[in-house]
Write an enzyme that holds these catalytic residues in place. Structure first.
Site, PDB file in Angstrom:
ATOM      1  N   ASP A  35       0.805  -1.228   0.000  1.00  0.00           N
ATOM      2  CA  ASP A  35       0.000   0.000   0.000  1.00  0.00           C
ATOM      3  C   ASP A  35       0.834   1.273   0.000  1.00  0.00           C
ATOM      4  O   ASP A  35       0.425   2.305   0.531  1.00  0.00           O
ATOM      5  CB  ASP A  35      -0.964   0.015   1.208  1.00  0.00           C
ATOM      6  CG  ASP A  35      -1.881  -1.191   1.207  1.00  0.00           C
ATOM      7  OD1 ASP A  35      -2.225  -1.664   0.114  1.00  0.00           O
ATOM      8  OD2 ASP A  35      -2.246  -1.648   2.307  1.00  0.00           O
ATOM      9  N   LYS A  87       1.764   2.256  -5.071  1.00  0.00           N
ATOM     10  CA  LYS A  87       2.304   1.746  -6.335  1.00  0.00           C
ATOM     11  C   LYS A  87       1.370   2.018  -7.511  1.00  0.00           C
ATOM     12  O   LYS A  87       1.810   2.402  -8.595  1.00  0.00           O
ATOM     13  CB  LYS A  87       2.547   0.225  -6.232  1.00  0.00           C
ATOM     14  CG  LYS A  87       3.522  -0.171  -5.149  1.00  0.00           C
ATOM     15  CD  LYS A  87       3.586  -1.666  -4.966  1.00  0.00           C
ATOM     16  CE  LYS A  87       2.334  -2.300  -4.400  1.00  0.00           C
ATOM     17  NZ  LYS A  87       2.031  -1.963  -3.001  1.00  0.00           N
ATOM     18  N   GLY A 138      -4.569  -4.219  -3.839  1.00  0.00           N
ATOM     19  CA  GLY A 138      -5.570  -3.183  -4.102  1.00  0.00           C
ATOM     20  C   GLY A 138      -4.809  -1.933  -4.489  1.00  0.00           C
ATOM     21  O   GLY A 138      -4.180  -1.315  -3.637  1.00  0.00           O
ATOM     22  N   HIS A 139      -4.809  -1.615  -5.769  1.00  0.00           N
ATOM     23  CA  HIS A 139      -4.028  -0.482  -6.276  1.00  0.00           C
ATOM     24  C   HIS A 139      -4.981   0.636  -6.681  1.00  0.00           C
ATOM     25  O   HIS A 139      -5.772   0.481  -7.607  1.00  0.00           O
ATOM     26  CB  HIS A 139      -3.146  -0.920  -7.454  1.00  0.00           C
ATOM     27  CG  HIS A 139      -2.101  -1.932  -7.065  1.00  0.00           C
ATOM     28  ND1 HIS A 139      -1.216  -2.488  -7.942  1.00  0.00           N
ATOM     29  CD2 HIS A 139      -1.793  -2.450  -5.841  1.00  0.00           C
ATOM     30  CE1 HIS A 139      -0.427  -3.321  -7.286  1.00  0.00           C
ATOM     31  NE2 HIS A 139      -0.752  -3.321  -6.013  1.00  0.00           N
ATOM     32  N   GLN A 167       1.921  -5.973  -3.308  1.00  0.00           N
ATOM     33  CA  GLN A 167       2.388  -6.088  -1.913  1.00  0.00           C
ATOM     34  C   GLN A 167       3.689  -5.276  -1.745  1.00  0.00           C
ATOM     35  O   GLN A 167       3.870  -4.301  -2.447  1.00  0.00           O
ATOM     36  CB  GLN A 167       2.604  -7.571  -1.524  1.00  0.00           C
ATOM     37  CG  GLN A 167       1.314  -8.377  -1.398  1.00  0.00           C
ATOM     38  CD  GLN A 167       0.755  -8.829  -2.729  1.00  0.00           C
ATOM     39  OE1 GLN A 167       1.427  -9.476  -3.494  1.00  0.00           O
ATOM     40  NE2 GLN A 167      -0.498  -8.523  -2.993  1.00  0.00           N
TER      41      GLN A 167
END
Ligand code: GDP
Ligand code: IMO
Ligand code: MG
Length: 420
Positions: free
Chosen positions: A12, A15, A39-40, A221
């Site tokens: 988080d 990225k 989750g981007h 990650q």
């Protein structure tokens, strides 16, 4: 040539935003590991979008996006995500490609993830419960099903065989939730997946490289969640570090040029496991509130703390980071004082190395104190206009790590990025 963008902390780091910004300078954006545990977050036409499976370059027309063999793919998540992306007018038939070697996450993998976490009780990893661990276990255990298998007429037979194996494990865990609705969606999603561009990923990417195209590899990650080098067992199940690019896409090491390491100006972690600089006080609460630190995949509050240069130094070493991107600098705008962890005190002995089984150590972080800049910075667009105190903070990090911060992100928007 391949450049890499990956996280240096526990995920988080921002990225998604950085990949979305950089994508304009590349021809192909490729995910090389992880799955829907990621989750981007990015902003497209002022709308927030969270991507779990699709590379974050997808909103640029005429760029190719590849889901590499190192990824684990949940067809159900992919189908939903494709619907969101398509609603922005993006033609996925033209710009999304999936490696036939990518492993499939089955409904029973998700069930096994849940059952295994429940069985661990207080020792749970804090998994996102997306089936990541069990799917990678079936990959290394040589049982898994891959995207290419979908094109085989015996797919259903293979599926039933694996499902039966999983059922025995689930029975052992005494897991008896009804997952028939998960299976129904899964088979519907498989029909959708069959219609997408399923390719031989390694030839696909190497042909692009041979034609002089520029590839951006997108990590999921963070380095401290790497299966080998992270805070095991509180990690994910893939190689999140730069070495994972070679095995996760099929590119040779000498093709890799820059490794952009993304770090927040402070630090967060979601899920269980050691976090030396965690602040379980009002300051931590402030960071969470100002930084809006809630998981993009699970909504869980993220644990917050000061930047940890011992861990960052380790991550730079393992990844061969050539340039650092520092995100969420604006979150520190309102702090009078900042702390930077420069070493660990392990039972009275100072160390600048990550010890084996960090969580078992009696560890106190040693801090260097900095004056905060105490000025709003999110509107600033050039390095020269940033407060001197922020420049000093950055200079200290550069000097400690021996790698320079090349970009400072000062807001979630695509344009909120300052090149140094
Ligand atoms: P990722 O998984 O590394 O892509 O990061 P996430 O999307 O899970 O979390 C990063 C969060 O921070 C998202 O909500 C982003 O919109 C937000 N974000 C990214 N960069 C910045 C920044 O520089 N400042 C602020 N305030 N928010 C940012
Ligand atoms: P992005 O790509 C933050 C964490 C989970 C848990 C551990 C194992 O958005 O940075 P898993 O579901 O992989 O079995 O969970 O890893 N985790 C993440 N934390 N960001 C992520 O991805 C994460 N993906 C997994 O919270 O502690
Ligand atoms: Mg995330």
């Amino acid at each position: 040539m391949v450049d890499v963008i990956l996280g240096l902390q526990w995920g988080d780091e921002g990225k998604g935003k950085i990949v979305d910004y950089f994508a304009k300078d590349y021809d192909v954006v490729a995910r090389f590991q992880g799955g829907p545990n990621a989750g981007h977050t990015l902003y497209v036409q002022d709308k927030k979008v969270v991507l779990h499976q699709i590379p974050s370059g997808v909103f640029h027309a005429n760029k190719l996006n590849l889901i590499g063999n190192g990824v684990v793919l949940d067809p159900v998540t992919l189908r939903k995500e494709c619907a969101t992306v398509s609603s922005f007018g993006i033609d996925l038939k033209k710009n999304l490609f999936i490696s036939e070697r990518t492993h499939l996450i089955l409904p029973t993998h998700r069930a096994l993830d849940k059952a295994a976490e429940l069985a661990k009780g207080n020792d749970k990893i804090g998994s996102t419960l997306k089936g990541i661990g069990p799917t990678y276990m079936d990959k290394t255990g040589r049982n898994g099903l891959r995207v290419g298998d979908l094109l085989d007429k015996n797919f259903t037979t293979q599926y039933i065989k694996l499902r039966l194996k999983h059922q025995k494990l689930l029975d052992n865990f005494q897991f008896n939730e009804d997952i028939s609705s998960w299976e129904e969606e899964f088979f519907e999603a498989l029909e959708f997946l069959r219609e997408l561009n399923i390719v031989n990923g390694e030839y696909f990417i190497n042909e692009q490289l041979a034609n002089g195209k520029r590839v951006l590899a997108e990590g999921a990650q963070g380095s401290m969640l790497d299966i080998d080098f992270g805070t095991f067992p509180f990690v994910t199940s893939s190689n999140t570090v730069s070495a994972g690019v070679c095995s996760g896409l099929g590119v040779a090491p000498q093709k890799i040029r820059d490794v952009f390491g993304v770090t927040k100006a402070y630090c967060t972690r979601v899920g269980s496991g050691p976090f030396p600089t965690e602040l379980e006080d009002e300051t931590g609460e402030r960071l969470r509130k100002i930084g809006n630190e809630f998981g993009a995949t699970t909504g869980r509050p993220r644990r917050c703390g000061w930047i940890d240069l011992v861990a960052l130094n380790f991550a730079c070493m393992i990844n061969g980071v050539t340039k650092i991107v520092m995100t969420k600098a604006d979150v520190l705008d309102a702090f009078e004082e900042l702390q930077v962890c420069t070493s660990y005190d392990l039972n009275g002995k100072q160390s600048k190395q990550i010890p084996f089984r960090l969580e078992k150590q009696k560890l106190t972080p040693v801090y260097e104190q900095f004056k905060g800049w105490n000025t709003p910075t999110s509107e600033v667009r050039d390095f020269g206009s940033l407060p001197q105190t922020m420049k000093e903070y950055v200079a200290f990090i550069n000097q400690y790590l021996g790698v320079d911060v090349h970009f400072i992100s000062n807001g979630p928007g695509r344009d909120q990025l300052i090149a140094i």
